[in-house]
Structure formats: structure tokens, C-alpha cells
Design a protein around this motif. Structure first.
Motif, PDB file in Angstrom:
ATOM      1  N   THR A 186       1.002  -1.088   0.056  1.00 26.45           N
ATOM      2  CA  THR A 186      -0.054   0.062   0.161  1.00 26.45           C
ATOM      3  C   THR A 186       0.809   1.088   0.141  1.00 26.45           C
ATOM      4  OG1 THR A 186      -1.795  -1.283   1.154  1.00 26.45           O
ATOM      5  CG2 THR A 186      -1.676   1.064   1.287  1.00 26.45           C
ATOM      6  N   MET A 187       1.998   1.163   0.786  1.00 29.72           N
ATOM      7  CA  MET A 187       2.846   2.516   0.857  1.00 29.72           C
ATOM      8  C   MET A 187       3.390   2.580  -0.643  1.00 29.72           C
ATOM      9  SD  MET A 187       6.047   2.977   3.342  1.00 29.72           S
ATOM     10  CE  MET A 187       7.200   1.720   2.569  1.00 29.72           C
ATOM     11  N   TRP A 188       3.825   1.603  -1.248  1.00 26.69           N
ATOM     12  CA  TRP A 188       4.608   1.761  -2.277  1.00 26.69           C
ATOM     13  C   TRP A 188       3.772   2.012  -3.424  1.00 26.69           C
ATOM     14  CZ3 TRP A 188       9.153   3.448  -3.108  1.00 26.69           C
ATOM     15  CH2 TRP A 188      10.427   3.173  -1.830  1.00 26.69           C
ATOM     16  N   ARG A 189       2.436   1.514  -3.541  1.00 21.75           N
ATOM     17  CA  ARG A 189       1.462   2.105  -4.450  1.00 21.75           C
ATOM     18  C   ARG A 189       1.332   3.453  -4.324  1.00 21.75           C
ATOM     19  NH1 ARG A 189      -4.384   1.127  -2.511  1.00 21.75           N
ATOM     20  NH2 ARG A 189      -3.557   2.742  -1.320  1.00 21.75           N
ATOM     21  N   ASP A 190       1.264   4.145  -3.043  1.00 25.17           N
ATOM     22  CA  ASP A 190       1.056   5.488  -2.949  1.00 25.17           C
ATOM     23  C   ASP A 190       2.211   6.199  -3.406  1.00 25.17           C
ATOM     24  OD1 ASP A 190      -1.532   4.872  -2.035  1.00 25.17           O
ATOM     25  OD2 ASP A 190      -1.257   5.631  -0.046  1.00 25.17           O
ATOM     26  N   ILE A 191       3.418   5.897  -3.112  1.00 26.19           N
ATOM     27  CA  ILE A 191       4.445   6.482  -3.570  1.00 26.19           C
ATOM     28  C   ILE A 191       4.535   6.560  -5.096  1.00 26.19           C
ATOM     29  CG2 ILE A 191       6.975   6.299  -3.632  1.00 26.19           C
ATOM     30  CD1 ILE A 191       6.921   5.112  -0.706  1.00 26.19           C
ATOM     31  N   ALA A 192       4.290   5.598  -5.691  1.00 27.20           N
ATOM     32  CA  ALA A 192       4.300   5.550  -7.279  1.00 27.20           C
ATOM     33  C   ALA A 192       3.232   6.444  -7.783  1.00 27.20           C
ATOM     34  CB  ALA A 192       4.151   4.035  -7.669  1.00 27.20           C
ATOM     35  N   LEU A 193       2.282   6.491  -7.115  1.00 22.26           N
ATOM     36  CA  LEU A 193       1.134   7.592  -7.470  1.00 22.26           C
ATOM     37  C   LEU A 193       1.506   8.977  -7.380  1.00 22.26           C
ATOM     38  CD1 LEU A 193      -2.069   5.638  -6.520  1.00 22.26           C
ATOM     39  CD2 LEU A 193      -1.153   5.828  -9.004  1.00 22.26           C
ATOM     40  N   TYR A 194       1.930   9.145  -6.065  1.00 23.19           N
ATOM     41  CA  TYR A 194       2.115  10.742  -5.715  1.00 23.19           C
ATOM     42  C   TYR A 194       3.536  11.178  -6.029  1.00 23.19           C
ATOM     43  CZ  TYR A 194      -2.406  10.418  -3.303  1.00 23.19           C
ATOM     44  OH  TYR A 194      -3.572  10.338  -3.111  1.00 23.19           O
ATOM     45  N   ASN A 195       4.453  10.412  -6.540  1.00 19.49           N
ATOM     46  CA  ASN A 195       5.763  10.784  -7.082  1.00 19.49           C
ATOM     47  C   ASN A 195       5.883  10.232  -8.592  1.00 19.49           C
ATOM     48  OD1 ASN A 195       7.860  12.481  -6.768  1.00 19.49           O
ATOM     49  ND2 ASN A 195       9.503  10.958  -6.175  1.00 19.49           N
ATOM     50  N   SER A 196       4.670  10.243  -9.206  1.00 19.45           N
ATOM     51  CA  SER A 196       4.860   9.642 -10.465  1.00 19.45           C
ATOM     52  C   SER A 196       5.753  10.177 -11.620  1.00 19.45           C
ATOM     53  CB  SER A 196       3.371   9.376 -10.933  1.00 19.45           C
ATOM     54  OG  SER A 196       2.912  10.573 -11.208  1.00 19.45           O
ATOM     55  N   ASP A 197       5.501  11.450 -11.557  1.00 16.71           N
ATOM     56  CA  ASP A 197       6.568  12.307 -12.636  1.00 16.71           C
ATOM     57  C   ASP A 197       8.146  11.747 -12.472  1.00 16.71           C
ATOM     58  OD1 ASP A 197       4.173  13.183 -13.672  1.00 16.71           O
ATOM     59  OD2 ASP A 197       4.514  15.064 -12.893  1.00 16.71           O
ATOM     60  N   ALA A 198       8.360  12.051 -11.397  1.00 11.29           N
ATOM     61  CA  ALA A 198       9.957  11.869 -11.008  1.00 11.29           C
ATOM     62  C   ALA A 198      10.141  10.391 -11.338  1.00 11.29           C
ATOM     63  CB  ALA A 198      10.263  12.304  -9.775  1.00 11.29           C
ATOM     64  N   ILE A 199       9.649   9.352 -10.665  1.00  8.28           N
ATOM     65  CA  ILE A 199       9.757   8.004 -10.711  1.00  8.28           C
ATOM     66  C   ILE A 199       9.652   7.729 -12.250  1.00  8.28           C
ATOM     67  CG2 ILE A 199       8.742   5.717 -10.412  1.00  8.28           C
ATOM     68  CD1 ILE A 199       7.728   6.852  -7.627  1.00  8.28           C
ATOM     69  N   SER A 200       8.636   7.876 -13.119  1.00 11.15           N
ATOM     70  CA  SER A 200       8.602   7.801 -14.405  1.00 11.15           C
ATOM     71  C   SER A 200       9.863   8.162 -15.327  1.00 11.15           C
ATOM     72  CB  SER A 200       7.378   8.381 -15.030  1.00 11.15           C
ATOM     73  OG  SER A 200       7.328   7.949 -16.376  1.00 11.15           O
ATOM     74  N   LYS A 201      10.271   9.461 -14.893  1.00 14.17           N
ATOM     75  CA  LYS A 201      11.569   9.751 -15.598  1.00 14.17           C
ATOM     76  C   LYS A 201      12.742   8.987 -15.101  1.00 14.17           C
ATOM     77  CE  LYS A 201      14.952  13.547 -14.751  1.00 14.17           C
ATOM     78  NZ  LYS A 201      15.010  15.013 -13.934  1.00 14.17           N
ATOM     79  N   TRP A 202      12.787   8.421 -14.012  1.00 13.64           N
ATOM     80  CA  TRP A 202      14.007   7.572 -13.602  1.00 13.64           C
ATOM     81  C   TRP A 202      13.908   6.187 -14.222  1.00 13.64           C
ATOM     82  CZ3 TRP A 202      18.546   9.429 -13.112  1.00 13.64           C
ATOM     83  CH2 TRP A 202      18.854  10.789 -12.749  1.00 13.64           C
ATOM     84  N   LEU A 203      12.576   5.610 -14.201  1.00 12.82           N
ATOM     85  CA  LEU A 203      12.477   4.445 -14.942  1.00 12.82           C
ATOM     86  C   LEU A 203      12.686   4.405 -16.434  1.00 12.82           C
ATOM     87  CD1 LEU A 203       8.891   3.459 -13.335  1.00 12.82           C
ATOM     88  CD2 LEU A 203      11.043   2.070 -13.270  1.00 12.82           C
ATOM     89  N   LYS A 204      12.506   5.742 -17.027  1.00 19.55           N
ATOM     90  CA  LYS A 204      12.805   5.402 -18.279  1.00 19.55           C
ATOM     91  C   LYS A 204      14.549   5.690 -18.560  1.00 19.55           C
ATOM     92  CE  LYS A 204       8.390   7.766 -19.759  1.00 19.55           C
ATOM     93  NZ  LYS A 204       7.709   8.973 -19.656  1.00 19.55           N
ATOM     94  N   HIS A 205      15.026   6.562 -17.483  1.00 13.85           N
ATOM     95  CA  HIS A 205      16.573   6.552 -17.577  1.00 13.85           C
ATOM     96  C   HIS A 205      17.210   5.043 -17.591  1.00 13.85           C
ATOM     97  CE1 HIS A 205      16.980  10.787 -18.147  1.00 13.85           C
ATOM     98  NE2 HIS A 205      16.541  11.046 -16.908  1.00 13.85           N
ATOM     99  N   TYR A 206      16.512   4.610 -16.809  1.00 17.59           N
ATOM    100  CA  TYR A 206      16.797   2.791 -16.231  1.00 17.59           C
ATOM    101  C   TYR A 206      16.801   2.033 -17.736  1.00 17.59           C
ATOM    102  CZ  TYR A 206      18.095  -1.118 -13.520  1.00 17.59           C
ATOM    103  OH  TYR A 206      18.758  -2.265 -13.251  1.00 17.59           O
ATOM    104  N   GLN A 207      15.629   2.251 -18.227  1.00 20.31           N
ATOM    105  CA  GLN A 207      15.076   1.511 -19.350  1.00 20.31           C
ATOM    106  C   GLN A 207      16.526   1.673 -20.482  1.00 20.31           C
ATOM    107  OE1 GLN A 207      11.605   2.901 -21.305  1.00 20.31           O
ATOM    108  NE2 GLN A 207      10.889   0.719 -21.717  1.00 20.31           N
ATOM    109  N   ASN A 208      16.598   2.943 -20.717  1.00 18.03           N
ATOM    110  CA  ASN A 208      17.603   3.335 -21.847  1.00 18.03           C
ATOM    111  C   ASN A 208      19.021   2.690 -21.262  1.00 18.03           C
ATOM    112  OD1 ASN A 208      16.119   4.957 -23.056  1.00 18.03           O
ATOM    113  ND2 ASN A 208      16.651   6.722 -21.964  1.00 18.03           N
ATOM    114  N   ALA A 209      19.298   2.844 -19.890  1.00 18.72           N
ATOM    115  CA  ALA A 209      20.606   1.873 -19.366  1.00 18.72           C
ATOM    116  C   ALA A 209      20.607   0.527 -19.885  1.00 18.72           C
ATOM    117  CB  ALA A 209      20.695   2.055 -17.848  1.00 18.72           C
ATOM    118  N   ILE A 210      19.307  -0.233 -19.441  1.00 21.07           N
ATOM    119  CA  ILE A 210      19.125  -1.537 -19.526  1.00 21.07           C
ATOM    120  C   ILE A 210      19.105  -2.052 -21.190  1.00 21.07           C
ATOM    121  CG2 ILE A 210      17.306  -3.553 -19.889  1.00 21.07           C
ATOM    122  CD1 ILE A 210      18.688  -3.305 -17.135  1.00 21.07           C
TER     123      ILE A 210
END
Length: 289
Positions: free
Chosen positions: A232-256
């Protein structure tokens, strides 16, 4: 530091409970009151000597309180703020332990119509895989970092009071803006947690592998340990900091993507360089701490 006679913990779980227990052991507060909807959990907190008393009525819990610690999921933060707002003393300090700060700042702004001078957002960088008040411990924050993110309206005395409480619990306190906090934590905490969740989910009863977890060793267990964290806590973090998390997921996607290219090409020198650079960076900035 402002004299605190009564503080209220809203959300008496691992973090809120450890905050309360540490202060009780130090004898810094005359009365520590817990609030929540689960009376059995709150009674357990009393039995464990984490809090002095509790109420499931928010008016009773926060009336005449000098400081309110909000240790609840980000998704209910605004609701709790709205419910308690009419009953607060004018000079009551409001602080929190939320993992995304801009969402808390916005919730306070929405409820109060402004950012009160006594509002001191915070985030303790500490925890366990276990949750709940039974896991609370008085030294949870010792030698761990606590980030405070005062707003432009935060009063220096209120900030000093909250900082002093965390320091009394042994924490290393730093300050930064709410926006910078969310960017930094998205990269260093939120991203690794989401990757751990994703890896475990990927391999869980995979069609090609079956129950592969029976064969896992230390590396896999170390990497995925944080996937045992509260969903529950991590669902909320993903929702409420979504812009920054999505940005870094995409950076990681590029690294992968780059790593896949190197592996497909069997480019040993490039792989060795990447691994060496990463090892050197970790050894310098993490292992030596």
C-alpha cells in the motif's frame, strides 16, 4: 526548542511507533497520544509502552497537542489533514514522515488554504521489511538520515524543534526543498524498490522456469529484499511521485537497452569498463560510508 507537553501520533505503525517509543524512552514528552481507526492496534501500542494513551476520535487526539506527527499513507494524507484541522491549536507544529514531499505540501495547501508557518515536512530514511507497531524500536532512526523539507513559510523555531527531536533520536538531519527531495528519492529509493517488485513479479511462477525462487542465492535475495516492503505504501509513492519516478524508470530503461546491446554484441571491453566504473563509484560513495 519549543517545550512539548503533548504530541499526537497519527498512524501508530513502524515509523510513527518508533518515533513515539524513542521519545518516550528519552522522557522528552509529557504525553504521547496515538490516533487511528483500529482500537486493537492502538491498545497494543499502549501495552508495548509505545504511546501513553489513544483515541479513535481525532478531536480528542489532537486537542491541545503541541505537535502532530502524520505517519500515514500518502493516499489518505489530505483526508487526515482535513479531519484534524478544525481542532488544532494555533501554534501546533505539523510534521510528517511521508516518502514524497510535494504531495504532502500540496495536501496541506489544499486543506489550510496556505502553508502554515508551523508546518515542517519530513522523511526519515529508515525502516524494516516488517510493518506495524509490534516492529517499532526506539533506535530505528539512530545513525540514519532524516530529511526535512521546510517550505518558504516554515518558521525557524518550528524547524528547529522538529530537527531537535530527530537528533535526540540519533538521526542525521539534512534539509532540502520538497521538489529536490522527490527527485533525489525517486532515483535512489523509489526506483530500486520498483525494480525489485518488478523482478520478483517477472520471475514468479514464470512459464519457462516454474518455481525458480527455490534456487535463489545471496545476490538475488539482497537485490529483492525490499520487495517485501508494504504494498500500500509503495503504491501510494508510485502514484504521488509519479513524474519523477517515471523519469528515472525511463533513464533505467535506456541503461538496460544499452546493456542489452553490449551483451548481444559480446563486447567484453565495454562490459568490463561499465562494470568497473560502477564498482568504483559504489566503493567510493557507498561502501566507504
Amino acid at each position: 526548542m519549543k517545550n512539548l507537553h503533548k504530541i499526537t501520533i497519527i498512524g501508530v505503525g513502524l515509523i510513527g511507533g518508533s518515533f513515539a517509543l524513542g521519545l518516550k524512552k528519552l522522557g522528552l514528552i509529557d504525553e504521547i497520544v496515538g490516533y487511528g481507526h483500529n482500537a486493537d492496534n492502538l491498545q497494543l501500542a499502549v501495552d508495548l509502552n509505545v504511546i501513553d494513551s489513544f483515541s479513535t476520535d481525532i478531536k480528542t487526539a489532537v486537542e491541545n497537542s503541541d505537535l502532530i506527527m502524520l505517519s500515514v499513507p500518502l493516499g489518505v494524507m489530505q483526508t487526515v489533514l482535513r479531519d484534524m484541522q478544525p481542532f488544532l491549536k494555533a501554534d501546533a507544529i505539523i510534521t510528517d514522515a511521508g516518502s514524497a514531499k510535494m504531495s504532502v505540501v500540496e495536501a496541506v495547501q489544499a486543506v489550510f488554504g496556505e502553508l502554515p508557518s508551523t508546518f515542517v515536512p519530513g522523511h526519515p530514511i529508515a525502516g524494516k521489511e516488517q510493518s506495524g507497531v509490534a516492529a517499532a524500536c526506539e533506535d530505528l532512526f539512530k545513525a540514519h538520515r532524516v530529511i526535512l523539507t521546510p517550505t518558504v513559510n516554515t518558521d525557524a523555531a518550528a524547524l528547529q524543534t522538529v530537527q531537535s527531536l530527530w537528533q535526540a533520536l540519533g538521526a542525521n538531519v539534512q534539509t532540502m526543498t520538497p521538489a529536490y527531495h522527490d527527485e533525489v528519492l525517486a532515483a535512489t529509493s523509489h526506483l530500486p524498490h520498483l525494480l525489485a517488485f518488478a523482478l520478483v513479479d517477472l520471475l514468479n511462477e514464470h512459464d519457462e522456469l516454474g518455481n525458480v525462487f527455490q534456487y535463489t542465492a545471496g545476490g538475488f535475495r539482497d537485490f529483492t529484499r525490499i520487495a517485501s516492503s508494504d504494498a500500500t505504501m509503495w503504491r501510494d509513492i508510485a502514484l504521488y511521485n509519479s513524474d519523477a519516478i517515471s523519469k528515472w524508470l525511463k533513464h533505467y530503461q535506456n541503461a538496460i537497452g544499452h546493456l542489452i546491446e553490449l551483451v548481444d554484441a559480446k563486447d567484453g571491453p565495454a562490459l568490463h569498463h561499465l562494470f568497473s566504473e560502477a564498482k568504483a563509484a559504489r566503493d567510493e560513495h557507498i561502501v566507504k560510508k
